[in-house]
Motif scaffolding. Sequence first.
Motif, PDB file in Angstrom:
ATOM      1  N   MET A   1      -6.661 -11.856  -3.157  1.00  0.00           N
ATOM      2  CA  MET A   1      -7.558 -11.074  -2.310  1.00  0.00           C
ATOM      3  C   MET A   1      -8.969 -11.113  -2.918  1.00  0.00           C
ATOM      4  N   ARG A   2      -9.086 -10.543  -4.076  1.00  0.00           N
ATOM      5  CA  ARG A   2     -10.356 -10.624  -4.798  1.00  0.00           C
ATOM      6  C   ARG A   2     -11.525  -9.989  -4.041  1.00  0.00           C
ATOM      7  N   ASP A   3     -11.234  -8.817  -3.463  1.00  0.00           N
ATOM      8  CA  ASP A   3     -12.260  -8.056  -2.769  1.00  0.00           C
ATOM      9  C   ASP A   3     -12.967  -7.215  -3.823  1.00  0.00           C
ATOM     10  N   GLN A   4     -14.283  -7.415  -3.961  1.00  0.00           N
ATOM     11  CA  GLN A   4     -15.019  -6.749  -5.038  1.00  0.00           C
ATOM     12  C   GLN A   4     -14.982  -5.226  -4.924  1.00  0.00           C
ATOM     13  N   ASN A   5     -14.979  -4.728  -3.684  1.00  0.00           N
ATOM     14  CA  ASN A   5     -14.870  -3.275  -3.505  1.00  0.00           C
ATOM     15  C   ASN A   5     -13.555  -2.757  -4.064  1.00  0.00           C
ATOM     16  N   PHE A   6     -12.519  -3.567  -3.967  1.00  0.00           N
ATOM     17  CA  PHE A   6     -11.215  -3.138  -4.449  1.00  0.00           C
ATOM     18  C   PHE A   6     -11.122  -3.283  -5.962  1.00  0.00           C
ATOM     19  N   CYS A   7     -11.542  -4.424  -6.472  1.00  0.00           N
ATOM     20  CA  CYS A   7     -11.406  -4.685  -7.909  1.00  0.00           C
ATOM     21  C   CYS A   7     -12.279  -3.758  -8.754  1.00  0.00           C
ATOM     22  N   ASN A   8     -13.367  -3.263  -8.200  1.00  0.00           N
ATOM     23  CA  ASN A   8     -14.246  -2.388  -8.964  1.00  0.00           C
ATOM     24  C   ASN A   8     -14.117  -0.921  -8.565  1.00  0.00           C
ATOM     25  N   SER A   9     -13.083  -0.595  -7.815  1.00  0.00           N
ATOM     26  CA  SER A   9     -12.922   0.794  -7.379  1.00  0.00           C
ATOM     27  C   SER A   9     -12.619   1.701  -8.570  1.00  0.00           C
ATOM     28  N   HIS A  10     -12.939   2.970  -8.419  1.00  0.00           N
ATOM     29  CA  HIS A  10     -12.594   3.955  -9.453  1.00  0.00           C
ATOM     30  C   HIS A  10     -11.134   4.382  -9.294  1.00  0.00           C
ATOM     31  N   CYS A  11     -10.524   4.024  -8.172  1.00  0.00           N
ATOM     32  CA  CYS A  11      -9.142   4.427  -7.890  1.00  0.00           C
ATOM     33  C   CYS A  11      -8.186   3.341  -8.387  1.00  0.00           C
ATOM     34  N   PRO A  12      -7.286   3.690  -9.311  1.00  0.00           N
ATOM     35  CA  PRO A  12      -6.392   2.676  -9.877  1.00  0.00           C
ATOM     36  C   PRO A  12      -5.480   2.030  -8.851  1.00  0.00           C
ATOM     37  N   LEU A  13      -5.051   2.779  -7.848  1.00  0.00           N
ATOM     38  CA  LEU A  13      -4.206   2.154  -6.817  1.00  0.00           C
ATOM     39  C   LEU A  13      -5.006   1.088  -6.062  1.00  0.00           C
ATOM     40  N   THR A  14      -6.242   1.403  -5.773  1.00  0.00           N
ATOM     41  CA  THR A  14      -7.095   0.433  -5.078  1.00  0.00           C
ATOM     42  C   THR A  14      -7.262  -0.833  -5.917  1.00  0.00           C
ATOM     43  N   ARG A  15      -7.480  -0.666  -7.226  1.00  0.00           N
ATOM     44  CA  ARG A  15      -7.610  -1.854  -8.083  1.00  0.00           C
ATOM     45  C   ARG A  15      -6.298  -2.628  -8.127  1.00  0.00           C
ATOM     46  N   ALA A  16      -5.176  -1.909  -8.158  1.00  0.00           N
ATOM     47  CA  ALA A  16      -3.870  -2.576  -8.169  1.00  0.00           C
ATOM     48  C   ALA A  16      -3.686  -3.413  -6.911  1.00  0.00           C
ATOM     49  N   ILE A  17      -4.043  -2.831  -5.782  1.00  0.00           N
ATOM     50  CA  ILE A  17      -3.946  -3.556  -4.515  1.00  0.00           C
ATOM     51  C   ILE A  17      -4.882  -4.766  -4.547  1.00  0.00           C
ATOM     52  N   GLY A  18      -6.034  -4.594  -5.167  1.00  0.00           N
ATOM     53  CA  GLY A  18      -6.962  -5.710  -5.297  1.00  0.00           C
ATOM     54  C   GLY A  18      -6.378  -6.853  -6.101  1.00  0.00           C
ATOM     55  N   SER A  19      -5.437  -6.532  -6.976  1.00  0.00           N
ATOM     56  CA  SER A  19      -4.863  -7.581  -7.811  1.00  0.00           C
ATOM     57  C   SER A  19      -3.596  -8.218  -7.225  1.00  0.00           C
ATOM     58  N   ILE A  20      -2.722  -7.427  -6.595  1.00  0.00           N
ATOM     59  CA  ILE A  20      -1.505  -8.027  -6.061  1.00  0.00           C
ATOM     60  C   ILE A  20      -1.285  -7.774  -4.575  1.00  0.00           C
ATOM     61  N   GLY A  21      -2.211  -7.049  -3.937  1.00  0.00           N
ATOM     62  CA  GLY A  21      -1.981  -6.649  -2.555  1.00  0.00           C
ATOM     63  C   GLY A  21      -2.411  -7.687  -1.528  1.00  0.00           C
ATOM     64  N   ASN A  22      -1.819  -8.843  -1.555  1.00  0.00           N
ATOM     65  CA  ASN A  22      -2.027  -9.758  -0.433  1.00  0.00           C
ATOM     66  C   ASN A  22      -0.669 -10.280   0.008  1.00  0.00           C
ATOM     67  N   LYS A  23      -0.651 -11.117   1.001  1.00  0.00           N
ATOM     68  CA  LYS A  23       0.639 -11.482   1.569  1.00  0.00           C
ATOM     69  C   LYS A  23       1.450 -12.441   0.700  1.00  0.00           C
ATOM     70  N   TRP A  24       0.813 -13.213  -0.149  1.00  0.00           N
ATOM     71  CA  TRP A  24       1.557 -14.234  -0.895  1.00  0.00           C
ATOM     72  C   TRP A  24       2.051 -13.781  -2.260  1.00  0.00           C
ATOM     73  N   LYS A  25       1.267 -12.996  -2.948  1.00  0.00           N
ATOM     74  CA  LYS A  25       1.580 -12.731  -4.362  1.00  0.00           C
ATOM     75  C   LYS A  25       2.924 -12.054  -4.598  1.00  0.00           C
ATOM     76  N   PRO A  26       3.275 -11.007  -3.841  1.00  0.00           N
ATOM     77  CA  PRO A  26       4.599 -10.410  -4.083  1.00  0.00           C
ATOM     78  C   PRO A  26       5.717 -11.429  -3.882  1.00  0.00           C
ATOM     79  N   LEU A  27       5.540 -12.322  -2.920  1.00  0.00           N
ATOM     80  CA  LEU A  27       6.548 -13.341  -2.649  1.00  0.00           C
ATOM     81  C   LEU A  27       6.661 -14.320  -3.810  1.00  0.00           C
ATOM     82  N   ILE A  28       5.542 -14.719  -4.352  1.00  0.00           N
ATOM     83  CA  ILE A  28       5.545 -15.672  -5.470  1.00  0.00           C
ATOM     84  C   ILE A  28       6.236 -15.052  -6.673  1.00  0.00           C
ATOM     85  N   VAL A  29       5.901 -13.808  -6.962  1.00  0.00           N
ATOM     86  CA  VAL A  29       6.548 -13.105  -8.082  1.00  0.00           C
ATOM     87  C   VAL A  29       8.057 -13.032  -7.855  1.00  0.00           C
ATOM     88  N   HIS A  30       8.423 -12.734  -6.625  1.00  0.00           N
ATOM     89  CA  HIS A  30       9.831 -12.611  -6.273  1.00  0.00           C
ATOM     90  C   HIS A  30      10.577 -13.942  -6.403  1.00  0.00           C
TER      91      HIS A  30
END
Lengths: 107, 107
Positions: free
Chosen positions: A1-30
């Motif tokens: 995803m690499r959305d700068q608003n997400f990666c630099n958020s003060h909210c840890p959940l938002t940053r987490a989503i910025g790192s793994i919250g896209n359609k492919w990554k959970p599948l790849i990990v799985h």
Amino acid sequence: MRDQNFCNSHCPLTRAIGSIGNKWKPLIVHVIRQRTVRFGQIDAFIPTITRKVLTEQLKELEEDGIVNRVAYKELPPRVEYSLTEKGLALLPIVDQIQDWYVKFEIA
Amino acid sequence: MRDQNFCNSHCPLTRAIGSIGNKWKPLIVHVIRQRTVRFGQIDAFIPTITRKVLTEQLKELEEDGIVNRVAYKELPPRVEYSLTEKGLALLPIVDQIQDWYVKFEIA
DNA sequence: AATACTAGTTACCTATTAGTTACTACAAAG
DNA sequence: CTTTGTAGTAACTAATAGGTAACTAGTATT
């Protein structure tokens, strides 16, 4: 995803989503799970992903410390991927997402 | 997301990702939590989302049985959102994603 | 001498997602 | 009589994600 608003958020959940919250990554990990798999194996397990997108996603996962990448200096090339400790810690969560969906899916 | 390849996949994890695997939905679920909140409150809690996108996401979450929407026939309008049982079951997972990220974040 | 093999990369194009601005309804408050 | 408030919608544009096809390297096989 690499959305700068997400990666630099003060909210840890938002940053987490910025790192793994896209359609492919959970599948790849799985798909990787506890194994060491080659690029082509991941590609074969996720039929709708293209090599280009898989490459991009794996690169980001590596940058985020979720997967290890080991390239052997051979020809034809061989590259092996596995989960780091951080990536392995994601597995139970991914499993729970699947369980959650199955539980509430209308039969 | 609503990617047809994902929603019609034979893989339950893929279908799950098709239903909640985008950047906004986990955040919306996390903001609503156990409360009943109005549209404007959700909008205020997620500063970078626009009303248009929030409307779209809430509509999909409602269609997927994750949120309840109750509109009061008043003026100015009042619409209240809350999580369904299915949505509430997502909360521990969202919390774990946050915990996972915090645990491995480089200080 | 040509072909297959793997793990990509590059350039280009399309589709999906998200943002912007302006607008609505009607009641109540000033 | 103008302003405020809420929860949107419509039309349009911008940004991003994803897809396609062609290409690479050097060894091994046919």
